[in-house]
Design a protein around this motif. Sequence first.
Motif, short mmCIF file in Angstrom:
data_model
loop_
_atom_site.label_atom_id
_atom_site.label_comp_id
_atom_site.label_asym_id
_atom_site.label_seq_id
_atom_site.Cartn_x
_atom_site.Cartn_y
_atom_site.Cartn_z
N ILE A 300 0.81 -1.22 0.00
CA ILE A 300 0.00 0.00 0.00
C ILE A 300 0.84 1.27 0.00
O ILE A 300 0.30 2.37 -0.07
N GLU A 302 2.91 2.38 -2.36
CA GLU A 302 2.86 3.05 -3.66
C GLU A 302 1.55 3.79 -3.85
O GLU A 302 1.53 4.95 -4.29
N GLN A 303 0.43 3.14 -3.49
CA GLN A 303 -0.88 3.78 -3.66
C GLN A 303 -0.99 5.05 -2.83
O GLN A 303 -1.39 6.10 -3.34
N ASN A 304 -0.63 4.97 -1.55
CA ASN A 304 -0.76 6.13 -0.67
C ASN A 304 0.20 7.25 -1.07
O ASN A 304 -0.17 8.42 -1.06
N LYS A 306 1.47 7.79 -4.03
CA LYS A 306 1.02 8.37 -5.30
C LYS A 306 -0.11 9.37 -5.06
O LYS A 306 -0.11 10.48 -5.63
N GLU A 307 -1.05 9.01 -4.20
CA GLU A 307 -2.17 9.91 -3.90
C GLU A 307 -1.66 11.21 -3.27
O GLU A 307 -2.09 12.30 -3.66
N SER A 520 0.08 -2.80 -8.26
CA SER A 520 -0.55 -1.54 -8.62
C SER A 520 -1.25 -1.65 -9.98
O SER A 520 -2.37 -1.15 -10.17
N ASN A 524 -5.27 -1.26 -10.52
CA ASN A 524 -5.82 -0.28 -11.45
C ASN A 524 -6.79 -0.95 -12.43
O ASN A 524 -7.81 -0.36 -12.80
N VAL A 548 -6.01 -0.04 1.08
CA VAL A 548 -6.29 -0.06 -0.35
C VAL A 548 -7.68 0.53 -0.59
O VAL A 548 -8.68 0.00 -0.11
#
Length: 787
Positions: A300, A302-304, A306-307, A520, A524, A548
């Motif tokens: 998680i 990368e997701q956080n 990136k946001e 990721s 997506n 996520v």
Amino acid sequence: MQTVKEHLTNVSQIAASNGEKIEVGHMTYVAGLLHDSGKLSTKFKDYILQSVNDATYTPKRGSVDHSTAGGKILFEKFHKHNSNVSLRIIVELLCNTIISHHNGLTDFLSPTGTSTYLRRLKDKEIDNFDEIIGDFFNEISSLELLEEKLQHAEVELKSALYRNHQHSKSKDPNITITLLMKYVFSCLIDADRTDARCFDENINSLEQANNGNDFNLYYSRLIRHLDLLNKANTSKSRVDKLRENMSEQCEVFADRPSGIYTLSIPTGGGKTLSSLRYAIKHAIKFNKDRIIYVVPYTSIIEQNAKEVREILKDNKNILEHHSNIIENEDDGPYENNKTYQLARDNWHSPIIFTTMVQFLNTIYSNKTRDIRRFHQLANSIIIFDEVQSVPVKCIALFNESLNFLTNVCNTSILLCTATQPALDFVDKKLDKIDGEVVSNLSEVTKSFKRVEIIDKTKHDGWSTGELVTFINENLNEETRSILIVLNTKTVVKNLYKRLRQTKDAKVYHLSTSMCAAHRSTVLNKIKSALLNKERVVCVSTQLIEAGVNISFECVVRSLSGVDSIAQAAGRCNRHGEVSTKNVYVINHREESLNHLKNIKTGAEITNKILLDKKYGHVKEDLLSPKIMSLYFTNYYTELQNKLEYPIPSLQDNLYELTKGSNKYKEHYRSKSGRDFPLALYSSVKTVGDYFQVIDQKTTSVLVPYGEGADIISELNGELAITELSLVLRRAQHYVVNVYDFELQKLSKSGGLVYLLDDKVIALKENAYDLDFGVSTDEEGKMSTLTI
């Protein structure tokens, strides 16, 4: 060539600056001033000249010891005949950092009842030692300056002990001293590497980020984003309004002083942005150095990140630190590994995303690459996302580290989760929790109710075939998306193989055998399919539960702890699209939890709670704060003998060894016939040797997925320090942590390639599969998924 005097002067000043953050600048100055004084010897000068003049010269490791001399000077001048206990402690602490600055801190007293520390400082003969002493006091410093610095250091020690003990009078001071020593060691290591890098790159000093300016800019951008979000949501749902309210509560709460706080926003409540709002506002008001997000899984990060990058419009200064790509950079002489050691990121960035593994390694590992970051935790804000994921065996050590960071290091801690663990219930507990951000937690939890938990467990458990039938029966016009979360990778893989034959549905697989970039990509694709109202089935390990941002119409969760069920439920009807949706709890008979004892214990406690609900003994909702507190109290009670990191082979635990074991002092007395002569007796090296957050040892392996293949090619070439640093940062997304037995299988099948003088391990293409990730049993298929 840089002179020894220039290096010692520079390092002492950088170390002092690092130390001043927690008011131990005199301690760290002395460590920096003495650490390389052994380089003043004729033998070391000859060694350097020979290395410069003869490229084929490869001295035996340790043939020229230049780190012991500085500790020996300090020990002989200020410890031998000194009756001042606090000053003796200062000298013992500093000597350990000085003599250990290349290989990690050493034990004051080992489990064998011996002391390598004493052998080096009292018994080891140093060539030209009188010459080194003379040159040091003639060229580097005066005896009077050292005496003055040590007097100030004594005040610093007493102040640190007072700050960490004012809330807990029963706390053993030795554990505080050990953590303080590690902090001083971090300051020294970073100062030494920083000066070496500056000299190698011919610059006066490394660029220091002005994080204060960054935070002001970040705040304005975040508020602008939230305003636009609120304006766009003209017809706000119940969940949208609750998220907005809690975000505003975080803004107000940021005005409170440093402390340990809980943020118990229910899953799907906008925890990431709310905690970011708190952290940036708090950083500006109290002049904090950085914000560190600690998450349970690499999946998680990368997701956080990136946001946050997109919202704050900064792709440069927000660091992701997943794993140590270079696994063995501490091995071998420093001169032979300098490029790799200097290339490591030392967490100067204003915002950092890292894992619980990396956080705990920073404090308790004995690798210099890890401990170098410890001082960066001071005067920071640390947000623990899904804090309930702290490994059971690490609870006591985790709590002590938070107490030290808050009380001594002026660090603000935010414990974020919808399922708060009872960290103040256990024996070695948090000194104090200063408050909960959400003011009306019970009402908020009820208002956030979006799912019904349905107990579908049965006496003989569910088979994979029965689960396939159940999923196909429930995948219909009313329920177009289902998430299945199981406890082991094996059953997840088997279920996925059965389900991917499902007609008229897209079936996806997620596990930690896939690198972050791969996961990721899959996430997506899932999100796109969900957005297009397609039929979607996702089979995953528990990695999808933490952070996520995804929403399914139905979730099936294999029996586990109540906290895990709550996290899985957070992926169902996440945005309150309809009033309520179903989360089914099943027990999978093909799951083997014998090697996952903590999960097994959690599942057993949850099963008892479900039975009590079935027979009417428990009325509350399974996801209520009351049930969560009941669950964790029972969970920690059941596992209380594991909370201090027991080491059966030593018949002791790492908590005890961190502060020092009286048992080993008795062992020393029986072997030597005399009392142990030091005030400190912690086994800090032994702690580092045994400490690993994950029960089974893992190794970071670079995989040839997407850009990972290009990175592998780049690491095959010649790279300067700055280039290597950038490549290693990019590589974070293309790493998988594999267990030793997996590594052995891959090695046996020829699936590995070694880079950077064998310091980086990478996979060959046939060892990575685009459905399952790392493939140890069969040849991977790199063409089944469009990257």
